[in-house]
Design an enzyme around this catalytic site. Sequence first.
Site, PDB file in Angstrom:
ATOM      1  N   LYS A  23     102.051  63.642 111.971  1.00 43.30           N
ATOM      2  CA  LYS A  23     102.842  64.685 111.342  1.00 43.30           C
ATOM      3  C   LYS A  23     103.573  64.057 110.163  1.00 43.30           C
ATOM      4  O   LYS A  23     104.241  63.026 110.325  1.00 43.30           O
ATOM      5  CB  LYS A  23     103.833  65.321 112.311  1.00 43.30           C
ATOM      6  N   ASN A  50      87.350  56.889  94.540  1.00 40.28           N
ATOM      7  CA  ASN A  50      88.660  56.313  94.849  1.00 40.28           C
ATOM      8  C   ASN A  50      89.157  56.695  96.240  1.00 40.28           C
ATOM      9  O   ASN A  50      89.300  55.844  97.105  1.00 40.28           O
ATOM     10  CB  ASN A  50      89.695  56.742  93.806  1.00 40.28           C
ATOM     11  N   GLU A  51      89.445  57.998  96.449  1.00 40.97           N
ATOM     12  CA  GLU A  51      90.025  58.411  97.718  1.00 40.97           C
ATOM     13  C   GLU A  51      89.935  59.914  97.904  1.00 40.97           C
ATOM     14  O   GLU A  51      89.686  60.669  96.958  1.00 40.97           O
ATOM     15  CB  GLU A  51      91.502  57.993  97.819  1.00 40.97           C
ATOM     16  N   ALA A  60      94.441  52.223  93.703  1.00 42.49           N
ATOM     17  CA  ALA A  60      94.953  53.425  93.043  1.00 42.49           C
ATOM     18  C   ALA A  60      96.082  54.034  93.887  1.00 42.49           C
ATOM     19  O   ALA A  60      97.047  53.364  94.212  1.00 42.49           O
ATOM     20  CB  ALA A  60      93.799  54.405  92.813  1.00 42.49           C
ATOM     21  N   TYR A  61      95.949  55.299  94.252  1.00 46.47           N
ATOM     22  CA  TYR A  61      96.996  55.980  95.014  1.00 46.47           C
ATOM     23  C   TYR A  61      97.277  55.266  96.331  1.00 46.47           C
ATOM     24  O   TYR A  61      98.428  55.187  96.778  1.00 46.47           O
ATOM     25  CB  TYR A  61      96.568  57.426  95.268  1.00 46.47           C
ATOM     26  N   ASP A 102      90.377  55.435  83.239  1.00 40.48           N
ATOM     27  CA  ASP A 102      89.816  55.493  84.588  1.00 40.48           C
ATOM     28  C   ASP A 102      89.523  56.931  85.013  1.00 40.48           C
ATOM     29  O   ASP A 102      88.546  57.190  85.718  1.00 40.48           O
ATOM     30  CB  ASP A 102      90.782  54.854  85.585  1.00 40.48           C
ATOM     31  N   GLY A 103      90.360  57.875  84.585  1.00 39.19           N
ATOM     32  CA  GLY A 103      90.125  59.268  84.927  1.00 39.19           C
ATOM     33  C   GLY A 103      88.823  59.787  84.346  1.00 39.19           C
ATOM     34  O   GLY A 103      88.119  60.581  84.977  1.00 39.19           O
ATOM     35  N   LYS A 126      97.368  52.135  96.997  1.00 36.61           N
ATOM     36  CA  LYS A 126      98.316  51.032  96.788  1.00 36.61           C
ATOM     37  C   LYS A 126      99.736  51.560  96.619  1.00 36.61           C
ATOM     38  O   LYS A 126     100.701  50.957  97.106  1.00 36.61           O
ATOM     39  CB  LYS A 126      97.898  50.221  95.559  1.00 36.61           C
TER      40      LYS A 126
END
Length: 271
Positions: free
Chosen positions: A150, A124-125, A164-165, A48-49, A167
């Site tokens: 904060k 992705n994000e 990904a991240y 995926d990367g 989740k």
Amino acid sequence: MKIAIYRNDNEHSINIAEALTSKILAVPDANIEFDQENPDIVISVGGDGTLLSAFHEYDAQLDSVRFIGVHTGHLGFYADWQDFELDELVDSLTHDSKEYVEYPILQADLYFSGSVKQTIYALNEVVIKRSFGTLSAEVLINDNYFERFKGDGLSIATPSGSTAYNKAIGGAVVSPNLDAMQLTEIGSINNRVFRTLGSPVILSDHDVVTIKSPDAMDSSVQIAFDTLHFVTKNLEKIDFKIAPTKIRFAKYRHMNFWHRIQTSFIGPEEK
């Protein structure tokens, strides 16, 4: 048809990319040529990367490029083809229907002091954090104040990136059939001064999320998007929205999103 093969430096990926190239060249009258600069199809060989890196390599050509993933990595969420299916892939390329499946991507407009603007895109994000200490930021939705955050950071994810991240930090899994983005908190601090919703927020393609960091002028802020990362200062705000352009995957046998979820995270039912 013009094809580019984008691979990682793993030995297995190199071998698969070379084998795929040889198989394409061996097809008589295939009307396929290799063009790394202006391809019609980008074949990503790796995990995926690798596909995320391929996306950023060609993100200025999304209106004309379709992507295909060949899996030689670990999870392979974006890959429709395994490394032992090269003959079937070549046959699909030679009988290309030009059909595709689209996924929404994220656009982030970064505004710095001195009227400097930078635009980045993410499949992705995008994640915002402080280099040291906690992030303090105001969150606005459609220019209306929403909350004062904060904590460790904030993540804004696409539907395909929701697995990904996003989740991992407690966000929801969202169908890529929705033109949506998701705002998820990372380690928020809630007390009498700082109060946040504490839940992921899913917004439409008509919405704009603005992150303002009052202390960013005097401190470094980390921006991570997909496989890329940089540290910046003098950042005044970031506007997030669904980009007008989408990523396209060649629809030879594009795997259903929910089938991907089931096979990637749940697996076969035990009997």
